[in-house]
Design a protein around this motif. Structure first.
Motif, PDB file in Angstrom:
ATOM      1  N   ARG A  48      -2.122  27.173 -65.737  1.00  0.00           N
ATOM      2  CA  ARG A  48      -2.977  26.196 -66.407  1.00  0.00           C
ATOM      3  C   ARG A  48      -3.387  26.687 -67.795  1.00  0.00           C
ATOM      4  O   ARG A  48      -3.673  25.879 -68.687  1.00  0.00           O
ATOM      5  N   PHE A  49      -3.413  27.995 -67.988  1.00  0.00           N
ATOM      6  CA  PHE A  49      -3.754  28.544 -69.303  1.00  0.00           C
ATOM      7  C   PHE A  49      -2.655  28.207 -70.309  1.00  0.00           C
ATOM      8  O   PHE A  49      -2.933  27.836 -71.454  1.00  0.00           O
ATOM      9  N   LEU A  55      -0.823  22.247 -75.110  1.00  0.00           N
ATOM     10  CA  LEU A  55      -1.228  20.873 -75.408  1.00  0.00           C
ATOM     11  C   LEU A  55      -2.426  20.781 -76.363  1.00  0.00           C
ATOM     12  O   LEU A  55      -2.740  19.694 -76.851  1.00  0.00           O
ATOM     13  N   ALA A  56      -3.070  21.899 -76.643  1.00  0.00           N
ATOM     14  CA  ALA A  56      -4.296  21.884 -77.451  1.00  0.00           C
ATOM     15  C   ALA A  56      -4.144  21.227 -78.828  1.00  0.00           C
ATOM     16  O   ALA A  56      -5.040  20.502 -79.271  1.00  0.00           O
ATOM     17  N   PRO A  79      -1.251  16.802 -66.422  1.00  0.00           N
ATOM     18  CA  PRO A  79      -2.181  17.083 -67.527  1.00  0.00           C
ATOM     19  C   PRO A  79      -1.923  16.205 -68.755  1.00  0.00           C
ATOM     20  O   PRO A  79      -2.866  15.816 -69.447  1.00  0.00           O
ATOM     21  N   ILE A  80      -0.650  15.909 -69.035  1.00  0.00           N
ATOM     22  CA  ILE A  80      -0.342  15.030 -70.172  1.00  0.00           C
ATOM     23  C   ILE A  80      -0.877  13.630 -69.910  1.00  0.00           C
ATOM     24  O   ILE A  80      -1.532  13.018 -70.773  1.00  0.00           O
ATOM     25  N   ILE A 195      -1.588  35.073 -69.672  1.00  0.00           N
ATOM     26  CA  ILE A 195      -1.940  34.676 -68.312  1.00  0.00           C
ATOM     27  C   ILE A 195      -0.914  33.666 -67.815  1.00  0.00           C
ATOM     28  O   ILE A 195      -1.156  32.466 -67.684  1.00  0.00           O
ATOM     29  N   ASN A 196       0.266  34.166 -67.591  1.00  0.00           N
ATOM     30  CA  ASN A 196       1.401  33.383 -67.114  1.00  0.00           C
ATOM     31  C   ASN A 196       2.398  34.374 -66.516  1.00  0.00           C
ATOM     32  O   ASN A 196       2.419  35.540 -66.885  1.00  0.00           O
ATOM     33  N   VAL A 197       3.213  33.907 -65.576  1.00  0.00           N
ATOM     34  CA  VAL A 197       4.207  34.796 -64.953  1.00  0.00           C
ATOM     35  C   VAL A 197       5.603  34.253 -65.232  1.00  0.00           C
ATOM     36  O   VAL A 197       6.004  33.243 -64.666  1.00  0.00           O
ATOM     37  N   PRO A 198       6.373  34.949 -66.126  1.00  0.00           N
ATOM     38  CA  PRO A 198       5.941  36.070 -66.984  1.00  0.00           C
ATOM     39  C   PRO A 198       5.154  35.554 -68.184  1.00  0.00           C
ATOM     40  O   PRO A 198       5.052  34.351 -68.378  1.00  0.00           O
TER      41      PRO A 198
END
Length: 212
Positions: A48-49, A55-56, A79-80, A195-198
């Motif tokens: 989500r980060f 999208l910010a 989210p879109i 904060i994502n994998v990867p």
């Protein structure tokens, strides 16, 4: 085929369906990765980060058409749609028919259209749905592992289909996508989401007002 082999095959298919049901969208995503790892690029959907950062910069008040390449199981779609204006439209394009079938079954929003096709054909797809230009295009396609010529073709078609002032939003696990974008987008903002994998490289390629 002997009856025992039929029975084993039937049991294997039953277990496969049960596992997919237990895992939900993650199961569909995992199966898509295992079948088409070159096209999917990751075994785990974006965090989500990552979604929020990508999208910010979007000007949602003035976004009538948002296009996404490689939507998978809809990690970005919802989210879109939550942000998109009521008279806007989200068109997603994926070469994997299993993903498209899943999205059509699970997203019932009237603003949502799922197309089984190639991102390189985005101009024809946009025109076929009553638009001339897109405001934003999002891509998580793994540019560095696409077949020869496909990445450049997608980048060029994306630049053409965007309106002036629009942007190409890209999230990748290697920085090589920037080279594909730089051939067409003079202004590219970049970031890195840990904060994502990867961890994920983020790019926003802007089609300036004076662009061709």
């Amino acid at each position: 085929m002997p009856s025992t082999e039929f029975a084993r095959e039937a049991l294997a298919q039953k277990l496969k369906r049960r596992i997919k049901q237990m895992l939900g969208p993650q199961g569909v995503f995992l199966e898509g990765f295992l079948r088409h790892p070159v096209m999917v690029g990751s075994v785990i959907p974006s965090s989500r980060f990552t979604i929020n950062r990508v999208l910010a910069p979007v000007d949602w008040d003035n976004c009538r058409l948002f296009v996404e390449y490689g939507p998978g199981v809809g990690t970005f779609c919802r989210p879109i749609l939550d942000r998109l204006r009521r008279d806007g439209q989200l068109i997603v394009i994926d070469t994997n028919p299993d993903f498209i079938d899943y999205l059509r079954r699970t997203i019932t929003d009237s603003r949502f259209i799922a197309v089984n096709g190639s991102a390189a054909d985005v101009e024809d797809i946009v025109l076929a749905h009553g638009h001339e230009r897109a405001d934003y295009v999002l891509s998580g396609l793994p540019f560095s592992t696409l077949p020869d010529g496909v990445g450049p073709a997608i980048a060029a078609a994306t630049h053409r289909v965007l309106r002036r002032g629009g942007a190409f939003l890209v999230y990748q696990f290697t920085p090589r996508a920037r080279a594909f974008m730089a051939r067409h987008f003079r202004r590219i903002d970049s970031g890195l989401e840990w904060i994502n994998v990867p961890p994920c490289f983020l790019y926003w390629g802007w089609k300036d007002e004076d662009a061709g």
